[in-house]
Motif scaffolding. Structure first.
Motif, PDB file in Angstrom:
ATOM      1  N   MET A   1       0.704  -1.060  -0.250  1.00 51.53           N
ATOM      2  CA  MET A   1       0.175  -0.193   0.217  1.00 51.53           C
ATOM      3  C   MET A   1       0.892   1.262   0.503  1.00 51.53           C
ATOM      4  SD  MET A   1      -3.565  -0.606   2.797  1.00 51.53           S
ATOM      5  CE  MET A   1      -2.646  -0.845   3.921  1.00 51.53           C
ATOM      6  N   ALA A   2       2.225   1.350   0.910  1.00 51.53           N
ATOM      7  CA  ALA A   2       3.259   2.299   1.035  1.00 51.53           C
ATOM      8  C   ALA A   2       3.285   2.510  -0.607  1.00 51.53           C
ATOM      9  CB  ALA A   2       3.722   2.076   1.060  1.00 51.53           C
ATOM     10  N   ARG A   3       3.415   2.191  -1.735  1.00 55.92           N
ATOM     11  CA  ARG A   3       4.424   1.818  -2.702  1.00 55.92           C
ATOM     12  C   ARG A   3       3.256   3.283  -3.693  1.00 55.92           C
ATOM     13  NH1 ARG A   3       4.117  -3.669  -5.939  1.00 55.92           N
ATOM     14  NH2 ARG A   3       2.295  -3.518  -5.729  1.00 55.92           N
ATOM     15  N   ASP A   4       2.085   3.729  -3.543  1.00 55.37           N
ATOM     16  CA  ASP A   4       1.280   5.210  -4.368  1.00 55.37           C
ATOM     17  C   ASP A   4       0.184   5.848  -3.173  1.00 55.37           C
ATOM     18  OD1 ASP A   4       0.278   6.467  -6.075  1.00 55.37           O
ATOM     19  OD2 ASP A   4      -1.039   4.830  -6.996  1.00 55.37           O
ATOM     20  N   PRO A   5       0.968   6.450  -2.682  1.00 50.66           N
ATOM     21  CA  PRO A   5       0.339   7.257  -1.580  1.00 50.66           C
ATOM     22  C   PRO A   5      -0.207   7.820  -2.517  1.00 50.66           C
ATOM     23  CG  PRO A   5       2.881   7.805  -2.186  1.00 50.66           C
ATOM     24  CD  PRO A   5       2.492   6.639  -2.624  1.00 50.66           C
ATOM     25  N   LEU A   6      -0.342   8.202  -3.368  1.00 52.80           N
ATOM     26  CA  LEU A   6      -1.705   9.448  -3.777  1.00 52.80           C
ATOM     27  C   LEU A   6      -2.733   8.150  -4.679  1.00 52.80           C
ATOM     28  CD1 LEU A   6       0.422  11.417  -6.540  1.00 52.80           C
ATOM     29  CD2 LEU A   6      -0.565  11.986  -4.262  1.00 52.80           C
TER      30      LEU A   6
ATOM     31  N   VAL B   1     -13.508  -2.413   8.328  1.00 51.99           N
ATOM     32  CA  VAL B   1     -13.249  -3.098   7.581  1.00 51.99           C
ATOM     33  C   VAL B   1     -12.877  -2.744   6.224  1.00 51.99           C
ATOM     34  CG1 VAL B   1     -14.931  -3.712   5.616  1.00 51.99           C
ATOM     35  CG2 VAL B   1     -15.791  -3.922   8.179  1.00 51.99           C
ATOM     36  N   PHE B   2     -12.775  -0.765   5.675  1.00 46.44           N
ATOM     37  CA  PHE B   2     -11.681  -1.005   4.597  1.00 46.44           C
ATOM     38  C   PHE B   2     -11.041  -1.197   4.580  1.00 46.44           C
ATOM     39  CE2 PHE B   2      -9.256   2.449   3.562  1.00 46.44           C
ATOM     40  CZ  PHE B   2      -9.660   2.389   2.310  1.00 46.44           C
ATOM     41  N   LEU B   3     -10.096  -1.453   5.711  1.00 47.33           N
ATOM     42  CA  LEU B   3      -8.537  -0.888   6.310  1.00 47.33           C
ATOM     43  C   LEU B   3      -8.473  -2.691   6.408  1.00 47.33           C
ATOM     44  CD1 LEU B   3      -7.763   1.186   9.060  1.00 47.33           C
ATOM     45  CD2 LEU B   3      -7.262   1.344   6.467  1.00 47.33           C
ATOM     46  N   ALA B   4      -8.548  -3.678   6.750  1.00 50.25           N
ATOM     47  CA  ALA B   4      -8.638  -4.642   6.744  1.00 50.25           C
ATOM     48  C   ALA B   4      -8.980  -5.340   5.163  1.00 50.25           C
ATOM     49  CB  ALA B   4      -9.370  -5.462   8.444  1.00 50.25           C
ATOM     50  N   TRP B   5     -10.277  -5.225   5.007  1.00 52.56           N
ATOM     51  CA  TRP B   5     -10.776  -6.107   2.858  1.00 52.56           C
ATOM     52  C   TRP B   5     -10.463  -4.936   2.862  1.00 52.56           C
ATOM     53  CZ3 TRP B   5     -11.619 -11.073   2.263  1.00 52.56           C
ATOM     54  CH2 TRP B   5     -12.569 -11.749   1.665  1.00 52.56           C
ATOM     55  N   SER B   6     -11.233  -3.877   2.005  1.00 49.08           N
ATOM     56  CA  SER B   6     -11.530  -3.462   1.024  1.00 49.08           C
ATOM     57  C   SER B   6     -10.684  -2.819   0.407  1.00 49.08           C
ATOM     58  CB  SER B   6     -12.808  -2.761   1.154  1.00 49.08           C
ATOM     59  OG  SER B   6     -14.078  -2.914   1.682  1.00 49.08           O
ATOM     60  N   TYR B   7      -9.631  -1.948   0.782  1.00 50.37           N
ATOM     61  CA  TYR B   7      -8.984  -1.871  -0.356  1.00 50.37           C
ATOM     62  C   TYR B   7      -8.015  -2.908  -0.349  1.00 50.37           C
ATOM     63  CZ  TYR B   7      -5.236   1.013  -1.952  1.00 50.37           C
ATOM     64  OH  TYR B   7      -4.158   2.001  -2.643  1.00 50.37           O
TER      65      TYR B   7
END
Length: 138
Positions: free
Chosen positions: A1-6, A116-122
C-alpha cells in the motif's frame, strides 16, 4: 500500500464521498422515515457501495480502460462480503451500546466501516481495479 500514496489518498477521498452517501442515507432513513438505525443500515451501505465503486474506478484507481463488467463483478463479490462484515459489525456494536447512547449510530458506523475498509476492501480493490499493462498503454 505504501507504493502509491496518491492512490491511497484518492481511495480515501472516494471512500469519504461514499461514507457521506452512506451516513447521509442512514441519517435520512432514520430521521425522515423513522427506520431504526439497524433497519436502515443495509440500504445505506448499498448507496455508499455504488458511490464507492464509481469513485474508485474513475478517480482513485483510474481504471476506466479496464473491463467494467469484470471490475463490477469482482467489486460486487468483494463488497458483498464487506457489506456482510459491515452489517454484522455495526449490528454487534449497536447491540452492545446502552440505549442511552443509541444516538451514536453515526460514529459507530464510521468506526466499523473503516475497520472493514482497512482490513478487507482496500487490499482487494487493488486487485479488482488492476488494469493490464497493454490496456494502460492504449
Amino acid at each position: 500500500m505504501a507504493r502509491d500514496p496518491l492512490r491511497i489518498l484518492r481511495a480515501l477521498l472516494a471512500g469519504g464521498a461514499a461514507t457521506l452517501a452512506d451516513v447521509g442515507t442512514l441519517a435520512l432513513l432514520v430521521s425522515a422515515f423513522g427506520l431504526t438505525p439497524r433497519a436502515a443500515s443495509v440500504p445505506a451501505l448499498l448507496v455508499g457501495g455504488v458511490v464507492n465503486f464509481l469513485g474508485n474506478r474513475h478517480f482513485a484507481f483510474r481504471a476506466t480502460r479496464g473491463s467494467v463488467v469484470r471490475q463490477a463483478a469482482l467489486y460486487a463479490l468483494v463488497e458483498a462480503l464487506a457489506l456482510a462484515a459491515n452489517g454484522v459489525l455495526f449490528d454487534v456494536a449497536m447491540r452492545f451500546l446502552p440505549p442511552a447512547l443509541a444516538w451514536a449510530y453515526v460514529p459507530v458506523r464510521l468506526v466499523t466501516s473503516h475497520v472493514v475498509f482497512l482490513a478487507w476492501s482496500y487490499p482487494l480493490w487493488r486487485l479488482v481495479f488492476r488494469v493490464p499493462r497493454e490496456a494502460q498503454a492504449v
